[in-house]
Design a protein around this motif. Structure first.
Motif, PDB file in Angstrom:
ATOM      1  N   TRP A 210     -27.662  -1.575 -26.337  1.00  0.00           N
ATOM      2  CA  TRP A 210     -26.920  -2.305 -25.317  1.00  0.00           C
ATOM      3  C   TRP A 210     -25.666  -2.885 -25.946  1.00  0.00           C
ATOM      4  CZ3 TRP A 210     -28.765  -2.770 -20.223  1.00  0.00           C
ATOM      5  CH2 TRP A 210     -30.056  -2.243 -20.020  1.00  0.00           C
ATOM      6  N   MET A 211     -24.909  -3.612 -25.147  1.00  0.00           N
ATOM      7  CA  MET A 211     -23.720  -4.280 -25.634  1.00  0.00           C
ATOM      8  C   MET A 211     -23.783  -5.758 -25.268  1.00  0.00           C
ATOM      9  SD  MET A 211     -20.917  -1.459 -24.375  1.00  0.00           S
ATOM     10  CE  MET A 211     -19.529  -2.280 -25.174  1.00  0.00           C
ATOM     11  N   ALA A 212     -23.417  -6.611 -26.207  1.00  0.00           N
ATOM     12  CA  ALA A 212     -23.256  -8.037 -25.936  1.00  0.00           C
ATOM     13  C   ALA A 212     -21.760  -8.317 -25.995  1.00  0.00           C
ATOM     14  CB  ALA A 212     -24.002  -8.872 -26.964  1.00  0.00           C
ATOM     15  N   CYS A 213     -21.190  -8.744 -24.871  1.00  0.00           N
ATOM     16  CA  CYS A 213     -19.741  -8.919 -24.771  1.00  0.00           C
ATOM     17  C   CYS A 213     -19.389 -10.395 -24.633  1.00  0.00           C
ATOM     18  CB  CYS A 213     -19.189  -8.119 -23.586  1.00  0.00           C
ATOM     19  SG  CYS A 213     -19.527  -6.338 -23.707  1.00  0.00           S
ATOM     20  N   LEU A 214     -18.384 -10.803 -25.360  1.00  0.00           N
ATOM     21  CA  LEU A 214     -18.036 -12.206 -25.496  1.00  0.00           C
ATOM     22  C   LEU A 214     -17.456 -12.780 -24.208  1.00  0.00           C
ATOM     23  CD1 LEU A 214     -17.884 -14.542 -27.537  1.00  0.00           C
ATOM     24  CD2 LEU A 214     -15.601 -13.743 -28.129  1.00  0.00           C
ATOM     25  N   VAL A 215     -17.926 -13.969 -23.858  1.00  0.00           N
ATOM     26  CA  VAL A 215     -17.436 -14.695 -22.683  1.00  0.00           C
ATOM     27  C   VAL A 215     -17.187 -16.141 -23.080  1.00  0.00           C
ATOM     28  CG1 VAL A 215     -18.002 -15.543 -20.381  1.00  0.00           C
ATOM     29  CG2 VAL A 215     -18.673 -13.236 -21.030  1.00  0.00           C
ATOM     30  N   TYR A 235     -19.257   4.490 -20.457  1.00  0.00           N
ATOM     31  CA  TYR A 235     -18.065   4.983 -21.135  1.00  0.00           C
ATOM     32  C   TYR A 235     -16.923   3.966 -21.030  1.00  0.00           C
ATOM     33  CZ  TYR A 235     -20.350   9.517 -21.477  1.00  0.00           C
ATOM     34  OH  TYR A 235     -21.220  10.538 -21.771  1.00  0.00           O
ATOM     35  N   VAL A 236     -16.798   3.323 -19.883  1.00  0.00           N
ATOM     36  CA  VAL A 236     -15.746   2.320 -19.709  1.00  0.00           C
ATOM     37  C   VAL A 236     -15.996   1.126 -20.625  1.00  0.00           C
ATOM     38  CG1 VAL A 236     -14.688   0.695 -18.093  1.00  0.00           C
ATOM     39  CG2 VAL A 236     -15.225   3.020 -17.348  1.00  0.00           C
ATOM     40  N   ASN A 237     -17.240   0.659 -20.673  1.00  0.00           N
ATOM     41  CA  ASN A 237     -17.549  -0.502 -21.504  1.00  0.00           C
ATOM     42  C   ASN A 237     -17.360  -0.211 -22.994  1.00  0.00           C
ATOM     43  OD1 ASN A 237     -18.135  -2.114 -19.327  1.00  0.00           O
ATOM     44  ND2 ASN A 237     -20.334  -1.710 -19.372  1.00  0.00           N
ATOM     45  N   MET A 238     -17.568   1.033 -23.403  1.00  0.00           N
ATOM     46  CA  MET A 238     -17.414   1.378 -24.811  1.00  0.00           C
ATOM     47  C   MET A 238     -15.966   1.267 -25.287  1.00  0.00           C
ATOM     48  SD  MET A 238     -20.251   1.902 -26.316  1.00  0.00           S
ATOM     49  CE  MET A 238     -19.675   2.710 -27.804  1.00  0.00           C
ATOM     50  N   GLU A 239     -15.038   1.172 -24.332  1.00  0.00           N
ATOM     51  CA  GLU A 239     -13.628   1.006 -24.695  1.00  0.00           C
ATOM     52  C   GLU A 239     -13.273  -0.451 -24.953  1.00  0.00           C
ATOM     53  OE1 GLU A 239     -11.490   3.515 -25.185  1.00  0.00           O
ATOM     54  OE2 GLU A 239     -13.163   4.888 -24.824  1.00  0.00           O
ATOM     55  N   ARG A 240     -14.192  -1.362 -24.639  1.00  0.00           N
ATOM     56  CA  ARG A 240     -13.906  -2.775 -24.839  1.00  0.00           C
ATOM     57  C   ARG A 240     -13.878  -3.117 -26.324  1.00  0.00           C
ATOM     58  NH1 ARG A 240     -16.912  -6.465 -20.375  1.00  0.00           N
ATOM     59  NH2 ARG A 240     -16.056  -7.994 -21.840  1.00  0.00           N
TER      60      ARG A 240
END
Length: 263
Positions: A210-215, A235-240
């Motif tokens: 999974w991905m943990a994305c900073l907020v 695929y979109v999230n992997m560009e973050r």
């Protein structure tokens, strides 16, 4: 699942994380050289990748994750899917994520030192609020472990891949209808293994991470009051550039470890 597929999946995860520790010395496994931070050596002849700090094990000429598979007669087989309520624990490359519980608050599931765990209860109608342990608990069928009338559900938002949950749905047909696609999306793409991995499946490949994305929470300056929300690695999230990869594990618990309501 075929061994070849399992090896391909593990190779994908390993390639995403292939960064050896600076100055790390190579070791020998038979005639092969390897970095101990990236591989585990078995019987001085077989190398299996380490993903998210967790070693995989050899079986039938391939390698497997014991948190999702078993090895029986040199054949890799799936572990049983979860039937019990469960909590979630995030394990990632970032050391501050190791063994931290995923928490629910404000319709999101998040991890990190500043991730909030929210709960609410009212004694109206004879509810005994003292019976709840107020932890974030999910059910395999898509519900949250809450007793508020109408129930609450966890799901992956199909538009951005974020792991969320609903408010209580009683008497709110428009919210129910809006939530159903998300609930179905989660049911089709998420598998939970009993005391094992909480996994997500992309259309073209199976992934175990999974991905943990900073907020930065409202009112907080950059660097303060931050948490990491959980996303599926679309695929979109992997560009973050503000996310960290990790695995999520389930742990079976009693349903009353949950809450009356997740606000």
């Amino acid at each position: 699942m075929a061994v070849k597929r399992v090896v391909a999946v593990l190779a994908l995860a390993t390639s995403l994380l292939a960064t050896s520790v600076l100055g790390e010395e190579q070791a020998k496994c038979g005639q092969a050289s390897y970095y101990p931070s990236e591989y585990a050596c078995y019987d001085n002849k077989t190398l299996c990748p380490i993903t998210f700090s967790l070693p995989t094990k050899p079986c039938g000429g391939g390698c497997y994750s014991p948190e999702q598979y078993s090895c029986e007669d040199e054949t890799i087989k799936d572990l049983p899917e979860a039937t019990s309520p469960f909590t979630l624990t995030f394990s990632g490359v970032r050391k501050t994520f190791q063994n931290l519980n995923v928490k629910a608050c404000g319709r999101y599931l998040a991890v990190g030192a500043n991730a909030r765990e929210c709960h609410a209860c009212t004694a109206a109608g004879g509810t005994n609020c003292g019976t709840y342990q107020n932890s974030t608990v999910l059910l395999p069928g898509g519900e949250m472990a809450s007793d508020v009338p109408g129930h609450q559900y966890w799901y992956i938002n199909p538009t951005d891949g974020i792991l969320r949950y609903t408010e209580a749905l009683a008497g709110n047909a428009s919210l129910w209808n809006a939530t159903i696609p998300g609930k179905e999306f989660a049911g089709q793409n998420v598998k939970v293994y009993e005391n094992g991995l909480f996994t997500w499946t992309r259309e073209d490949a199976t992934t175990h991470w999974w991905m943990a994305c900073l907020v930065t929470l409202p009112g907080g300056a950059v660097g303060t009051a931050r948490s990491w929300r959980i996303y599926a690695p679309t695929y979109v999230n992997m560009e973050r550039g503000d996310c960290e990869l990790g695995r999520i594990f389930s742990k079976a618990v009693d349903r009353k470890a949950g809450v009356y309501k997740y606000p």
